[in-house]
Design a protein around this motif. Structure first.
Motif, PDB file in Angstrom:
ATOM      1  N   LEU A  26       0.399   3.187   8.176  1.00 25.78           N
ATOM      2  CA  LEU A  26      -0.408   2.919   6.987  1.00 25.78           C
ATOM      3  C   LEU A  26      -1.868   3.272   7.209  1.00 25.78           C
ATOM      4  O   LEU A  26      -2.551   3.706   6.290  1.00 25.78           O
ATOM      5  CB  LEU A  26      -0.318   1.441   6.584  1.00 25.78           C
ATOM      6  CG  LEU A  26       0.908   1.009   5.810  1.00 25.78           C
ATOM      7  CD1 LEU A  26       0.720  -0.384   5.246  1.00 25.78           C
ATOM      8  CD2 LEU A  26       1.257   1.959   4.689  1.00 25.78           C
ATOM      9  N   ARG A  33      -9.457  11.694   5.188  1.00 27.81           N
ATOM     10  CA  ARG A  33      -8.645  11.385   4.001  1.00 27.81           C
ATOM     11  C   ARG A  33      -7.183  11.368   4.459  1.00 27.81           C
ATOM     12  O   ARG A  33      -6.630  12.377   4.888  1.00 27.81           O
ATOM     13  CB  ARG A  33      -8.864  12.426   2.913  1.00 27.81           C
ATOM     14  CG  ARG A  33      -8.046  12.139   1.672  1.00 27.81           C
ATOM     15  CD  ARG A  33      -8.526  12.990   0.507  1.00 27.81           C
ATOM     16  NE  ARG A  33      -7.610  12.987  -0.599  1.00 27.81           N
ATOM     17  CZ  ARG A  33      -7.403  11.965  -1.420  1.00 27.81           C
ATOM     18  NH1 ARG A  33      -8.072  10.850  -1.245  1.00 27.81           N
ATOM     19  NH2 ARG A  33      -6.550  12.047  -2.407  1.00 27.81           N
ATOM     20  N   TYR A  34      -6.574  10.234   4.342  1.00 29.34           N
ATOM     21  CA  TYR A  34      -5.230  10.032   4.900  1.00 29.34           C
ATOM     22  C   TYR A  34      -4.200   9.782   3.806  1.00 29.34           C
ATOM     23  O   TYR A  34      -3.023   9.941   4.001  1.00 29.34           O
ATOM     24  CB  TYR A  34      -5.299   8.854   5.871  1.00 29.34           C
ATOM     25  CG  TYR A  34      -4.066   8.624   6.705  1.00 29.34           C
ATOM     26  CD1 TYR A  34      -3.686   9.511   7.692  1.00 29.34           C
ATOM     27  CD2 TYR A  34      -3.289   7.491   6.505  1.00 29.34           C
ATOM     28  CE1 TYR A  34      -2.564   9.293   8.471  1.00 29.34           C
ATOM     29  CE2 TYR A  34      -2.168   7.255   7.282  1.00 29.34           C
ATOM     30  CZ  TYR A  34      -1.805   8.158   8.258  1.00 29.34           C
ATOM     31  OH  TYR A  34      -0.697   7.936   9.020  1.00 29.34           O
ATOM     32  N   PHE A  35      -4.655   9.360   2.656  1.00 28.43           N
ATOM     33  CA  PHE A  35      -3.764   8.978   1.565  1.00 28.43           C
ATOM     34  C   PHE A  35      -3.058  10.194   0.984  1.00 28.43           C
ATOM     35  O   PHE A  35      -3.651  11.250   0.825  1.00 28.43           O
ATOM     36  CB  PHE A  35      -4.567   8.258   0.472  1.00 28.43           C
ATOM     37  CG  PHE A  35      -3.745   7.821  -0.695  1.00 28.43           C
ATOM     38  CD1 PHE A  35      -2.928   6.701  -0.603  1.00 28.43           C
ATOM     39  CD2 PHE A  35      -3.771   8.514  -1.882  1.00 28.43           C
ATOM     40  CE1 PHE A  35      -2.160   6.294  -1.678  1.00 28.43           C
ATOM     41  CE2 PHE A  35      -3.005   8.109  -2.965  1.00 28.43           C
ATOM     42  CZ  PHE A  35      -2.201   6.994  -2.860  1.00 28.43           C
ATOM     43  N   ASN A  36      -1.777  10.057   0.660  1.00 27.40           N
ATOM     44  CA  ASN A  36      -0.997  11.108   0.026  1.00 27.40           C
ATOM     45  C   ASN A  36      -0.310  10.503  -1.198  1.00 27.40           C
ATOM     46  O   ASN A  36       0.407   9.508  -1.078  1.00 27.40           O
ATOM     47  CB  ASN A  36       0.039  11.657   1.007  1.00 27.40           C
ATOM     48  CG  ASN A  36       0.829  12.822   0.437  1.00 27.40           C
ATOM     49  OD1 ASN A  36       1.102  12.884  -0.756  1.00 27.40           O
ATOM     50  ND2 ASN A  36       1.204  13.747   1.305  1.00 27.40           N
ATOM     51  N   TYR A  37      -0.500  11.090  -2.354  1.00 29.23           N
ATOM     52  CA  TYR A  37       0.055  10.517  -3.582  1.00 29.23           C
ATOM     53  C   TYR A  37       1.583  10.468  -3.583  1.00 29.23           C
ATOM     54  O   TYR A  37       2.188   9.709  -4.323  1.00 29.23           O
ATOM     55  CB  TYR A  37      -0.452  11.279  -4.817  1.00 29.23           C
ATOM     56  CG  TYR A  37       0.173  12.646  -5.009  1.00 29.23           C
ATOM     57  CD1 TYR A  37       1.290  12.805  -5.818  1.00 29.23           C
ATOM     58  CD2 TYR A  37      -0.347  13.763  -4.375  1.00 29.23           C
ATOM     59  CE1 TYR A  37       1.874  14.045  -5.993  1.00 29.23           C
ATOM     60  CE2 TYR A  37       0.229  15.009  -4.540  1.00 29.23           C
ATOM     61  CZ  TYR A  37       1.336  15.144  -5.359  1.00 29.23           C
ATOM     62  OH  TYR A  37       1.915  16.370  -5.529  1.00 29.23           O
ATOM     63  N   ASP A  39       3.346   9.448  -1.095  1.00 27.86           N
ATOM     64  CA  ASP A  39       3.743   8.382  -0.166  1.00 27.86           C
ATOM     65  C   ASP A  39       3.240   7.040  -0.693  1.00 27.86           C
ATOM     66  O   ASP A  39       2.054   6.736  -0.606  1.00 27.86           O
ATOM     67  CB  ASP A  39       3.148   8.693   1.213  1.00 27.86           C
ATOM     68  CG  ASP A  39       3.595   7.732   2.284  1.00 27.86           C
ATOM     69  OD1 ASP A  39       4.276   6.745   1.949  1.00 27.86           O
ATOM     70  OD2 ASP A  39       3.264   7.954   3.453  1.00 27.86           O
ATOM     71  N   ASP A  41       3.936   4.073   0.435  1.00 28.38           N
ATOM     72  CA  ASP A  41       3.982   2.977   1.417  1.00 28.38           C
ATOM     73  C   ASP A  41       2.707   2.144   1.442  1.00 28.38           C
ATOM     74  O   ASP A  41       2.747   0.959   1.766  1.00 28.38           O
ATOM     75  CB  ASP A  41       4.258   3.509   2.822  1.00 28.38           C
ATOM     76  CG  ASP A  41       5.740   3.715   3.086  1.00 28.38           C
ATOM     77  OD1 ASP A  41       6.545   3.502   2.155  1.00 28.38           O
ATOM     78  OD2 ASP A  41       6.090   4.077   4.212  1.00 28.38           O
ATOM     79  N   ILE A  42       1.571   2.767   1.100  1.00 25.81           N
ATOM     80  CA  ILE A  42       0.326   2.006   1.110  1.00 25.81           C
ATOM     81  C   ILE A  42       0.426   0.805   0.165  1.00 25.81           C
ATOM     82  O   ILE A  42      -0.185  -0.234   0.386  1.00 25.81           O
ATOM     83  CB  ILE A  42      -0.880   2.910   0.778  1.00 25.81           C
ATOM     84  CG1 ILE A  42      -2.161   2.223   1.189  1.00 25.81           C
ATOM     85  CG2 ILE A  42      -0.899   3.307  -0.677  1.00 25.81           C
ATOM     86  CD1 ILE A  42      -3.335   3.151   1.318  1.00 25.81           C
ATOM     87  N   TYR A  43       1.239   0.937  -0.879  1.00 23.34           N
ATOM     88  CA  TYR A  43       1.438  -0.166  -1.828  1.00 23.34           C
ATOM     89  C   TYR A  43       2.653  -1.020  -1.452  1.00 23.34           C
ATOM     90  O   TYR A  43       2.557  -2.230  -1.324  1.00 23.34           O
ATOM     91  CB  TYR A  43       1.600   0.384  -3.246  1.00 23.34           C
ATOM     92  CG  TYR A  43       0.447   1.247  -3.680  1.00 23.34           C
ATOM     93  CD1 TYR A  43      -0.806   0.686  -3.908  1.00 23.34           C
ATOM     94  CD2 TYR A  43       0.591   2.622  -3.827  1.00 23.34           C
ATOM     95  CE1 TYR A  43      -1.885   1.469  -4.283  1.00 23.34           C
ATOM     96  CE2 TYR A  43      -0.481   3.416  -4.200  1.00 23.34           C
ATOM     97  CZ  TYR A  43      -1.717   2.841  -4.428  1.00 23.34           C
ATOM     98  OH  TYR A  43      -2.769   3.619  -4.791  1.00 23.34           O
ATOM     99  N   SER A  81      -9.853  -1.791   8.172  1.00 26.39           N
ATOM    100  CA  SER A  81      -8.731  -2.681   8.486  1.00 26.39           C
ATOM    101  C   SER A  81      -9.164  -3.787   9.437  1.00 26.39           C
ATOM    102  O   SER A  81      -8.735  -4.926   9.324  1.00 26.39           O
ATOM    103  CB  SER A  81      -7.577  -1.893   9.106  1.00 26.39           C
ATOM    104  OG  SER A  81      -7.151  -0.883   8.245  1.00 26.39           O
TER     105      SER A  81
END
Length: 198
Positions: A26, A33-37, A39, A41-43, A81
């Motif tokens: 996570l 920038r690590y977020f991928n739309y 994926d 899993d962040i939610y 975090s």
């Protein structure tokens, strides 16, 4: 939960769990920038991590104080975090770094292997998916007559006596994968300790 009750909350979380992919940790490298739309899993996994933390702390007053303190202390600020981890450690007066090392910085969900034979329930953490130090209690139902047991898995196979081995159904309210492994009985007899290289 407040509106529809604890059971509705548990049912919702259980259905939410099926959408977790575990493709990557996570938390990624800081400053990238690590977020991928694609994926989510962040939610979904993020919600399950908070739920598992709540169950592990086992004190709703402390858990909701953590959430409230985090929201007020860091209102309108950029956070890392570690900011949340520090509040958890502060409010619980316990070091939960092991918890976050597993759930935030490792893509794998911890896996507890088990096997039932001759009235014994064998269990152990799978060292391939669990970090070096992971003292998390695992509350399960379906092993003893009371229906509720708390196990403390380690990297050495342990056992607990079953009241009705033929009726065991593993149920737990935390983000842990349960896998049956018939070799645990042999490992228990030989007391084989796995080589943990995590």
């Amino acid at each position: 939960e407040k509106k529809n009750g604890r059971q509705a909350y548990s049912d919702y979380m259980r259905n939410y769990r099926w959408t977790i992919i575990n493709r990557r940790p996570l938390v990624g490298p800081y400053g990238q920038r690590y977020f991928n739309y694609k994926d989510g899993d962040i939610y979904t996994k993020g919600a399950w991590i908070l739920h598992t933390l709540r169950e592990t702390i086992n004190d709703d007053k402390v858990f909701f104080d953590i959430i409230k303190t985090f929201a007020t202390r860091f209102a309108y600020k950029n956070v890392k975090s570690q900011d949340f981890i520090d509040i958890v450690n502060e409010k619980t007066k316990t070091n939960y770094d092991w918890f976050f090392a597993q759930y935030l910085f490792n893509r794998f969900v911890p896996e507890m292997e088990y096997y039932v034979d001759d009235g014994l329930f064998y269990y152990v953490w799978n060292s391939k998916y669990v970090g070096r130090s992971f003292p998390m209690p695992v509350a399960v139902s379906g092993i003893s007559r009371s229906g509720n047991d708390t196990l403390y898995p380690s990297f050495v196979v342990d056992t607990v006596r079953c009241s009705k081995p033929e009726e065991i159904i593993i149920r737990s309210n935390i983000l842990v994968k349960f896998t049956e492994n018939k070799r645990l009985k042999r490992r228990f007899k030989k007391r084989i300790v796995p080589n943990v290289s995590f």
